[in-house]
Design a protein around this motif. Structure first.
Motif, short mmCIF file in Angstrom:
data_model
loop_
_atom_site.label_atom_id
_atom_site.label_comp_id
_atom_site.label_asym_id
_atom_site.label_seq_id
_atom_site.Cartn_x
_atom_site.Cartn_y
_atom_site.Cartn_z
N THR A 1 36.06 9.34 21.48
CA THR A 1 34.89 8.68 22.09
C THR A 1 33.60 9.41 21.73
OG1 THR A 1 35.16 9.91 24.16
CG2 THR A 1 36.24 7.75 24.02
N GLU A 2 33.72 10.68 21.34
CA GLU A 2 32.53 11.44 20.93
C GLU A 2 31.95 10.92 19.61
OE1 GLU A 2 33.73 15.49 20.65
OE2 GLU A 2 34.21 15.68 22.79
N LEU A 3 32.78 10.19 18.85
CA LEU A 3 32.33 9.70 17.56
C LEU A 3 31.24 8.64 17.68
CD1 LEU A 3 35.47 9.30 15.25
CD2 LEU A 3 33.40 10.60 14.75
N PHE A 4 31.33 7.77 18.69
CA PHE A 4 30.41 6.63 18.78
C PHE A 4 28.96 7.06 18.93
CE2 PHE A 4 34.56 4.86 20.04
CZ PHE A 4 34.67 3.88 19.06
N PRO A 5 28.63 7.95 19.89
CA PRO A 5 27.22 8.38 19.97
C PRO A 5 26.78 9.13 18.71
CG PRO A 5 28.61 9.62 21.53
CD PRO A 5 29.44 8.50 20.99
N TYR A 6 27.70 9.88 18.10
CA TYR A 6 27.37 10.61 16.87
C TYR A 6 27.01 9.62 15.75
CZ TYR A 6 28.28 12.84 12.38
OH TYR A 6 28.19 13.25 11.07
N LEU A 7 27.86 8.58 15.57
CA LEU A 7 27.61 7.59 14.52
C LEU A 7 26.28 6.88 14.75
CD1 LEU A 7 31.20 6.09 14.11
CD2 LEU A 7 30.05 7.72 12.60
N GLY A 8 25.99 6.57 16.01
CA GLY A 8 24.72 5.92 16.33
C GLY A 8 23.54 6.80 15.99
N LYS A 9 23.67 8.08 16.30
CA LYS A 9 22.57 9.03 16.08
C LYS A 9 22.27 9.22 14.59
CE LYS A 9 21.04 13.67 17.40
NZ LYS A 9 21.41 14.94 18.05
N VAL A 10 23.35 9.40 13.77
CA VAL A 10 23.11 9.67 12.34
C VAL A 10 22.67 8.40 11.61
CG1 VAL A 10 24.70 11.62 12.26
CG2 VAL A 10 25.54 9.34 11.67
N SER A 11 22.99 7.22 12.16
CA SER A 11 22.60 5.96 11.51
C SER A 11 21.17 5.57 11.83
CB SER A 11 23.53 4.83 11.94
OG SER A 11 24.86 5.11 11.56
N GLU A 12 20.64 6.10 12.93
CA GLU A 12 19.30 5.71 13.39
C GLU A 12 18.22 6.10 12.38
OE1 GLU A 12 16.50 6.34 17.36
OE2 GLU A 12 18.54 7.09 17.34
N GLY A 13 17.47 5.10 11.94
CA GLY A 13 16.38 5.36 11.00
C GLY A 13 16.84 5.57 9.57
N ARG A 14 18.12 5.38 9.31
CA ARG A 14 18.65 5.54 7.94
C ARG A 14 19.33 4.24 7.51
NH1 ARG A 14 20.19 10.69 10.34
NH2 ARG A 14 18.72 12.26 9.59
N ASP A 15 19.13 3.89 6.27
CA ASP A 15 19.63 2.61 5.76
C ASP A 15 20.95 2.84 5.01
OD1 ASP A 15 19.90 0.04 4.91
OD2 ASP A 15 18.42 0.19 3.30
N PHE A 16 22.05 2.68 5.72
CA PHE A 16 23.36 2.83 5.09
C PHE A 16 23.95 1.46 4.75
CE2 PHE A 16 23.39 6.86 7.67
CZ PHE A 16 23.35 7.72 6.58
N ALA A 17 24.60 1.38 3.61
CA ALA A 17 25.27 0.14 3.19
C ALA A 17 26.61 -0.03 3.90
CB ALA A 17 25.46 0.15 1.68
#
Length: 302
Positions: free
Chosen positions: A137-153
């Motif tokens: 469950t720790e992964l979800f907030p982490y994934l949200g944080k690193v994706s914020e403001g970054r354009d990943f395909a």
């Protein structure tokens, strides 16, 4: 009848040192084409791993860890070479995999991301080593944080070591590749020769067994490589920079050198599917890692 078009293209595998780029390349190829050790910057060369699937072919460009070159006089020729190799991997590729370690995002990860975006490439974020995170469950907030403001395909949590999550990753990567026929035969797994791979397998054992003592002071030159019936006869020279380092590699009574040779030979026989007779020697060339001519002689050239 399958109407899905076949796709093939080049995929840069990029990230800071020691996040599992080579492990991921090997997992996708289904064979060991890139050496692996716990030491950062084990990978020194650009290496093409060929991963063929029914839907398409990924030409994976495994690279040395991308890191900020400080441009100082203490930055060795080897350091500069690895940065050139990593940056050169971005030329002519269709998509990039940015590999990071699950739960971490460092300044070096940001640097790698900006380099990829600056090259105009679609960037797929590969969050590796999720098997090390006990509470998923720790992964979800982490994934949200690193994706914020970054354009990943695409964003793919995986474990390259356990081969978990690779199917979805392959599907995403293929969607960014051009429609075309396979560029290599189905049974090809790398563009490197057996001679090159033999040298890398010896160097892998050096990194694994001497990483604490001689992390970057060694390199390997294959002096001879011949086929004798069903056997490969290989002569490998391990180069070091000082006499004291030579003694460390050889070990008491030659014990360490024998162990390096034995483990290297076993890996070669597994990869080449042939019997191998391996001889190893240790020689000294002072300052080879900061000598451009020596690096070229040992195969470090653009």
């Amino acid at each position: 009848m399958n109407t899905t078009p076949y796709r093939a293209g080049h995929v840069a595998v990029i990230g800071r040192p020691n996040v599992g780029k080579s492990t991921l390349t090997n997992a996708l190829v289904g064979a060991k084409v890139s050496i692996v050790s716990p030491r950062p910057q084990t990978t020194r060369h650009r290496l093409l791993g060929i991963a063929t699937f029914p839907e398409g072919q990924l030409l994976l460009v495994d690279t040395p860890g991308l890191h900020r070159d400080q441009g100082t006089s203490t930055s060795s020729a080897m350091h500069r070479w690895m940065n050139r190799a990593a940056r050169g991997a971005l030329e002519g590729v269709d998509v990039a995999l940015l590999v990071v370690r699950a739960g971490q995002w460092t300044e070096a990860d940001s640097f790698a991301y900006e380099a990829l975006r600056g090259a105009g490439l679609p960037v797929v974020l590969v969050v590796n080593q999720i098997d090390r995170i006990k509470n998923k469950t720790e992964l979800f907030p982490y994934l949200g944080k690193v994706s914020e403001g970054r354009d990943f395909a695409g964003v793919h949590p995986i474990s390259a070591l356990k081969r978990n999550g690779l199917e979805g990753l392959v599907k995403t990567v293929l969607s960014h590749l051009p429609e075309q026929d396979a560029l290599y035969a189905e049974d090809e797994i790398t563009d490197k020769s057996q001679r090159f791979l033999a040298g890398e397998l010896v160097r892998e054992q050096l990194m694994r067994q001497l990483g604490e003592e001689l992390p970057y002071a060694t390199t390997v030159e294959i002096e001879s490589f011949s086929v004798d019936g069903t056997m490969l006869r290989i002569g490998a020279v391990i180069w070091v920079e000082r006499d004291g380092q030579k003694a460390i590699v050889i070990g008491k009574g030659g014990e360490r050198l024998r162990e390096i040779g034995t483990k290297s030979r076993i890996q070669m026989e597994r990869l080449f599917d042939a019997k191998v007779f391996l001889q190893t020697w240790v020689r000294v060339r002072e300052g080879w890692s900061d000598d451009e001519a020596a690096l070229r002689a040992f195969g470090y050239h653009d």
